[in-house]
Design a protein around this motif. Structure first.
Motif, PDB file in Angstrom:
ATOM      1  N   ARG A 287       0.839  -1.200   0.000  1.00 47.73           N
ATOM      2  CA  ARG A 287       0.000   0.000   0.000  1.00 47.73           C
ATOM      3  C   ARG A 287       0.878   1.254   0.000  1.00 47.73           C
ATOM      4  O   ARG A 287       2.026   1.241   0.442  1.00 47.73           O
ATOM      5  CB  ARG A 287      -0.916  -0.005   1.228  1.00 47.73           C
ATOM      6  CG  ARG A 287      -1.873  -1.179   1.278  1.00 47.73           C
ATOM      7  CD  ARG A 287      -2.607  -1.234   2.608  1.00 47.73           C
ATOM      8  NE  ARG A 287      -1.676  -1.361   3.724  1.00 47.73           N
ATOM      9  CZ  ARG A 287      -2.039  -1.245   5.005  1.00 47.73           C
ATOM     10  NH1 ARG A 287      -3.289  -1.006   5.315  1.00 47.73           N
ATOM     11  NH2 ARG A 287      -1.130  -1.381   5.961  1.00 47.73           N
ATOM     12  N   ARG A 288       0.307   2.357  -0.460  1.00 54.28           N
ATOM     13  CA  ARG A 288       1.028   3.628  -0.433  1.00 54.28           C
ATOM     14  C   ARG A 288       1.311   3.998   1.026  1.00 54.28           C
ATOM     15  O   ARG A 288       0.446   3.901   1.892  1.00 54.28           O
ATOM     16  CB  ARG A 288       0.202   4.720  -1.088  1.00 54.28           C
ATOM     17  CG  ARG A 288       0.966   6.046  -1.230  1.00 54.28           C
ATOM     18  CD  ARG A 288       0.031   7.154  -1.679  1.00 54.28           C
ATOM     19  NE  ARG A 288      -0.373   7.002  -3.074  1.00 54.28           N
ATOM     20  CZ  ARG A 288       0.335   7.451  -4.107  1.00 54.28           C
ATOM     21  NH1 ARG A 288       1.493   8.046  -3.905  1.00 54.28           N
ATOM     22  NH2 ARG A 288      -0.104   7.289  -5.326  1.00 54.28           N
ATOM     23  N   GLN A 289       2.559   4.399   1.292  1.00 57.57           N
ATOM     24  CA  GLN A 289       2.966   4.748   2.649  1.00 57.57           C
ATOM     25  C   GLN A 289       2.879   6.259   2.899  1.00 57.57           C
ATOM     26  O   GLN A 289       2.468   6.690   3.978  1.00 57.57           O
ATOM     27  CB  GLN A 289       4.408   4.281   2.900  1.00 57.57           C
ATOM     28  CG  GLN A 289       4.628   2.788   2.643  1.00 57.57           C
ATOM     29  CD  GLN A 289       3.933   1.899   3.650  1.00 57.57           C
ATOM     30  OE1 GLN A 289       4.154   2.012   4.846  1.00 57.57           O
ATOM     31  NE2 GLN A 289       3.055   1.024   3.164  1.00 57.57           N
ATOM     32  N   TYR A 290       3.274   7.030   1.909  1.00 55.41           N
ATOM     33  CA  TYR A 290       3.342   8.478   2.060  1.00 55.41           C
ATOM     34  C   TYR A 290       2.261   9.131   1.204  1.00 55.41           C
ATOM     35  O   TYR A 290       1.626   8.486   0.360  1.00 55.41           O
ATOM     36  CB  TYR A 290       4.726   8.992   1.671  1.00 55.41           C
ATOM     37  CG  TYR A 290       5.832   8.500   2.573  1.00 55.41           C
ATOM     38  CD1 TYR A 290       6.186   9.207   3.710  1.00 55.41           C
ATOM     39  CD2 TYR A 290       6.524   7.322   2.278  1.00 55.41           C
ATOM     40  CE1 TYR A 290       7.215   8.756   4.542  1.00 55.41           C
ATOM     41  CE2 TYR A 290       7.543   6.871   3.098  1.00 55.41           C
ATOM     42  CZ  TYR A 290       7.883   7.597   4.229  1.00 55.41           C
ATOM     43  OH  TYR A 290       8.883   7.146   5.056  1.00 55.41           O
ATOM     44  N   LEU A 291       2.084  10.412   1.403  1.00 55.50           N
ATOM     45  CA  LEU A 291       1.150  11.162   0.573  1.00 55.50           C
ATOM     46  C   LEU A 291       1.673  11.220  -0.865  1.00 55.50           C
ATOM     47  O   LEU A 291       2.877  11.105  -1.115  1.00 55.50           O
ATOM     48  CB  LEU A 291       0.974  12.578   1.130  1.00 55.50           C
ATOM     49  CG  LEU A 291       0.368  12.672   2.541  1.00 55.50           C
ATOM     50  CD1 LEU A 291       0.337  14.121   3.000  1.00 55.50           C
ATOM     51  CD2 LEU A 291      -1.029  12.079   2.566  1.00 55.50           C
ATOM     52  N   ALA A 292       0.758  11.401  -1.815  1.00 56.98           N
ATOM     53  CA  ALA A 292       1.126  11.425  -3.232  1.00 56.98           C
ATOM     54  C   ALA A 292       2.193  12.482  -3.476  1.00 56.98           C
ATOM     55  O   ALA A 292       2.123  13.606  -2.955  1.00 56.98           O
ATOM     56  CB  ALA A 292      -0.106  11.697  -4.086  1.00 56.98           C
ATOM     57  N   GLY A 293       3.200  12.093  -4.279  1.00 56.20           N
ATOM     58  CA  GLY A 293       4.264  13.029  -4.639  1.00 56.20           C
ATOM     59  C   GLY A 293       5.460  12.986  -3.722  1.00 56.20           C
ATOM     60  O   GLY A 293       6.468  13.640  -4.007  1.00 56.20           O
TER      61      GLY A 293
END
Length: 868
Positions: A287-293
């Motif tokens: 899963r994505r760990q950090y905010l987009a970008g």
């Protein structure tokens, strides 16, 4: 049912002819010892299953297995429950993770029943239960248990396992059977140092080489669940090789000093220190760990969950002593003290997780409190104490008496580490919390009297009678205010309380006690040399729920030399524990701007009463067993026993009761602000049936050492025959599909144990292999009518063989060196499917908590032991 009877027939026939290799519960004593010679002739005197002394394994009308203490030292594991799991087919000890306090105090079961439906004795006296009530997703949910791992292997002379209901003799809890641990009286000095480590490749779990990116270097996202960033799944570049782990380093120091006390006196002091490092068996989190970008997405640690054994450090002390006084009485005492520091992980909170938001700093945009996310831990400090004193001997004309007092207590204190209370904001919240705790205490006073009569028309008649007084106490202590408080940012949607384990609140505190009185009588008649009969009855009165009466009838008939049949029928009970009656916790959620309490409440709480709760009544059981013993030649024996256990009014924890109907009922009673509640109920009736086959064979001396083979098989089938309902909430499911199948199919239906011990002078070896049958893991379906395997995310853990091996060398008589491997072939449970209906959690939690042998892989160890 048809499959059950076919298996029963196969097991019985195979056991009699030894065509089926089956595993042993009767362990092999030390080579050349008196215990070894006695066990081979089935003349071991056992003290479990009858209050009248002098009964042997061979003439017992009910199955009693004896495990010699020496066998508990022939393995790398130094926890008693893990060792019994290797030796006893009907014993199950899963090792779950991410289950709060259960990570540090894991329960075990016998014959597939609940942990609290097996009575544990030490030196024939009732052992106190642990304070912990298992409430999370593990086998034994909703029950407490005796912590067998507090009883260290080096302090044990033997373990007697009665595989039959025995409430009429011992009282509450003895539905599945009785485990009686006899402490060592061995003189001399013994000591050992054991060191081991898991060296393993995680089956089906790959290492990650990096994150897939597009031409611009942006992580590739396969969106699952719309625009909810928490459900975005990254594309990962995986290695072709399974993930390799070298961890779980375990050091165990054990010692025992036995001194003579004059005449038949004894004084034995034993100790064990064990330091175990954690194991890490998580998979990569896609899963994505950090905010987009955020560029850190490309370098994030994907193996960020703490899934496996937690960190523990144990120190246990045991004393067993006795001496003769006044020439005819034995004064005895025994006791233990143990302390365990356990540290188990919770779920990892990713950097972009709402639970990681620092609301004090997030004025216009999301600001994480822990920049790289955080893994919270639940610390459990467990302090356990037991002390017993008694006197026994002849009082007059062949009458013997035993008067004893036993006190035991278990206290668990929770801490939460590396966490924070989101509702307080980053500046106001501590990172570590004292979250309160639980304690249980028990005092038991017993008077047992027995006499053997000479009766003209009988070979022998034995009479035993006695009484018991028992006092129990249960307490909940509140934690620090910061561990449970709802801070100012609850209004923004932040959860209150310390994350991973909100502390107990002042309104959760309880301090309750109860008393119980009991009287029993037992008659044992040896009618002829071939026929013996046992009858027993018991009356008990409890201050909280009233009376119960139970009885038992058992017999054994020798058909001809070496062959006998035996059988028993009995009633039994288990008193509702104080924890089940009074345990309560509170957590608070913000739902659409309104603070809503989610409660676990006692049955007497107004919320539970409004929903239709009733005072808990004891579980009531009817046990039936029958079998055949086959002992044709010295050194060879086979037993095959069928059992059926019907339990009425089993105590279970309800589902989280919620929804419009629940809200309406609560509102009608003037209760608002509660969205969900659960409590204990006498919720289901069950039927358990199965077969145990046990075989042992000492191969005749063939001039090249001694070889002993042991084998045993258990088949166990459990069904729910009836369910309770709440009149105020008709149609609401109290005990749902997932928990129902955890109860009936969450443990192996079959288990095989095989063992071989070989001894040739200064060299000896042990090999054990265990087959664990399939286990069902229910998915997300909630309809009780959905068959196993037909529901969304259902899957089966396939049968697995686990093999252990050890070789020992004695360079001098006083020194033994050993090396070995537990799970030598590095076998893992079936990999949990991930994605789709199975969700994303199984990506990083790759193995099921229901695995009956855990999921740590191969354990290599070495041991040095001295004895003189």
């Amino acid at each position: 049912m048809r499959a059950f009877h076919a298996t029963l027939l196969l097991a019985s026939v195979s056991g009699l002819c030894l065509a089926l290799p089956v595993a042993a519960q009767v362990a092999v004593p030390a080579p050349g010892s008196a215990q070894e010679a006695a066990s081979e002739s089935q003349d071991v005197i056992v003290v479990t299953g009858s209050r009248i002394p002098g009964r042997t394994i061979a003439d017992s009308p009910v199955p009693v297995d004896v495990i010699g203490g020496e066998q508990l030292t022939h393995a790398g594991y130094t926890e008693t429950s893990r060792l019994l799991n290797q030796l006893v087919p009907s014993f199950n000890f899963p090792q779950p993770s991410l289950t709060d306090g259960t990570d540090s105090l894991r329960p075990a079961t016998l014959r597939g029943l609940a942990p609290d439906q097996t009575l544990v004795l030490v030196n024939g006296k009732r052992r106190h239960q642990a304070a912990l009530l298992n409430l999370n997703g593990s086998v034994g949910r909703g029950s407490g248990a005796v912590d067998l791992n507090e009883i260290i292997p080096i302090a044990i002379d033997r373990i007697e396992i009665l595989r039959d209901g025995a409430s009429s003799l011992y009282g509450s809890d003895a539905i599945a059977g009785v485990i009686n641990i006899q402490l060592s009286r061995r003189q001399g000095v013994r000591g050992s140092v054991t060191y081991g480590q898991y060296r393993t490749s995680m089956a089906g779990v790959k290492d990650v080489l990096g994150v897939q990116t597009d031409a611009a270097g942006i992580p590739v996202i396969a969106v699952s669940g719309g625009t909810n960033r928490a459900n975005d799944i990254l594309g990962l570049n995986e290695s072709q090789d399974d993930r390799v782990r070298h961890d779980g380093d375990t050091l165990t120091l054990a010692s025992s000093i036995g001194l003579p006390m004059g005449g038949d006196g004894y004084f034995v002091f034993s100790s064990q220190f064990r330091d175990r490092d954690p194991t890490q068996r998580s998979g990569a989190d896609p899963r994505r760990q950090y905010l987009a970008g955020d560029a850190r997405e490309l370098t994030a640690n994907r193996f960020n969950h703490g899934y496996g054994d937690g960190k523990t450090r144990d120190m246990n002390l045991f004393l067993n002593a006795g001496t003769t006084i006044a020439g005819q009485f034995d004064l005895y005492t025994f006791g233990s003290y143990g302390i365990r520091d356990g540290l188990g992980a919770g779920y990892f909170r990713r950097p972009n997780d709402a639970r990681n938001r620092d609301w004090a700093a997030s004025t216009t945009s999301f600001v994480p409190y822990y920049p790289n996310g955080f893994l919270p831990f639940i610390g459990a400090e467990i302090e356990d104490f037991s002390g017993a004193v008694g006197v026994k001997g002849d009082i007059a004309d062949g009458w013997t008496a035993d008067l004893s007092v036993v006190y035991g207590t278990n206290e668990l204190t929770y801490t939460v580490l590396n966490s924070f209370n989101t509702s307080l904001g980053g500046q106001a919240s501590p990172r570590n919390f004292r979250a309160g705790g639980l304690s249980f205490g028990q005092t038991v006073v017993n008077l047992d009297v027995s006499h053997t009569f000479d009766v003209s028309f009988l070979n022998k008649l034995g009479l035993a009678l006695g009484g018991e007084y028992r006092n129990e106490n249960f307490r909940i202590r509140a934690g620090d205010q910061a561990s449970y408080v709802n801070g100012p940012f609850v209004a923004n949607g932040a959860p209150g309380g310390a994350q991973v384990f909100p502390g107990f609140q002042p309104q959760n505190q309880v301090d309750v006690s109860r008393n119980g009185y009991a009287g029993y009588v037992e008659l044992d008649a040896e009618v002829t040399d071939a026929l013996s009969v046992q009858a027993a009855g018991r009356y008990e009165h409890y201050s909280d729920f009233g009376d119960t009466v139970n009885g038992k009838l058992a017999g054994r008939l020798q058909l001809f030399s070496g062959v006998a049949v035996r059988g028993s029928i009995s009633t039994g009970f288990r008193a509702p524990s104080l924890a089940q009656q009074y345990f309560n916790t509170t957590s608070t959620n913000n739902v659409a701007g309104t603070l809503i309490d989610i409660l676990t409440v006692p049955v007497s709480n107004p919320v539970a009463v409004a929903l239709g709760s009733k005072p808990l009544q004891p579980e009531k059981a009817t046990n039936f067993g029958g079998g055949l013993t086959f002992d044709p030649i010295p050194g060879f024996s086979v037993t095959a026993d069928y059992y059926q256990i019907r339990i009425r009014d089993r105590i279970v924890l309800t589902e989280n009761l919620q929804g419009a109907a629940v809200n309406a009922v609560l509102a009608s009673q003037g209760i608002t602000g509660v969205s969900s509640a659960r409590f204990f109920v006498n919720g289901v009736d069950t039927k358990t049936q199965g077969v145990d086959v046990v075989a042992t064979y000492r191969v005749p001396d063939f001039g090249a050492g001694q070889l002993r083979l042991t084998a045993g098989f258990n088949y166990n089938e459990q069904t729910i025959t009836s369910r309770a309902s709440l009149p105020s909430l008709p149609g609401l499911i109290l005990f749902g599909r997932a928990e129902s199948y955890r109860l009936t199919k969450g443990q192996p239906r079959s288990k095989i144990n095989l063992g071989a011990d070989y001894d040739i002078g200064r060299v000896s070896a042990t090999v054990r292999t265990n087959r664990y049958g399939s286990v069902f893991s229910p998915g997300t379906a909630t309809d009780l009518a959905v068959a196993p395997g037909a529901g969304a995310a259902d899957f089966y853990l396939e049968p697995k063989w686990i093999t252990d091996a050890e070789i020992r060398v004695k360079p001098i008589p006083a020194l033994e060196l050993a090396v070995g491997a537990d799970n030598i072939f590095d076998v893992y449970p079936t990999r949990a499917p991930a994605g789709g209906a199975f969700g994303s959690n199984n990506y990083f939690l790759p193995y099921s908590n229901l695995s009956p042998f855990g999921f740590n892989g191969r354990f290599l160890y070495a041991r040095a032991a001295v004895s003189f």
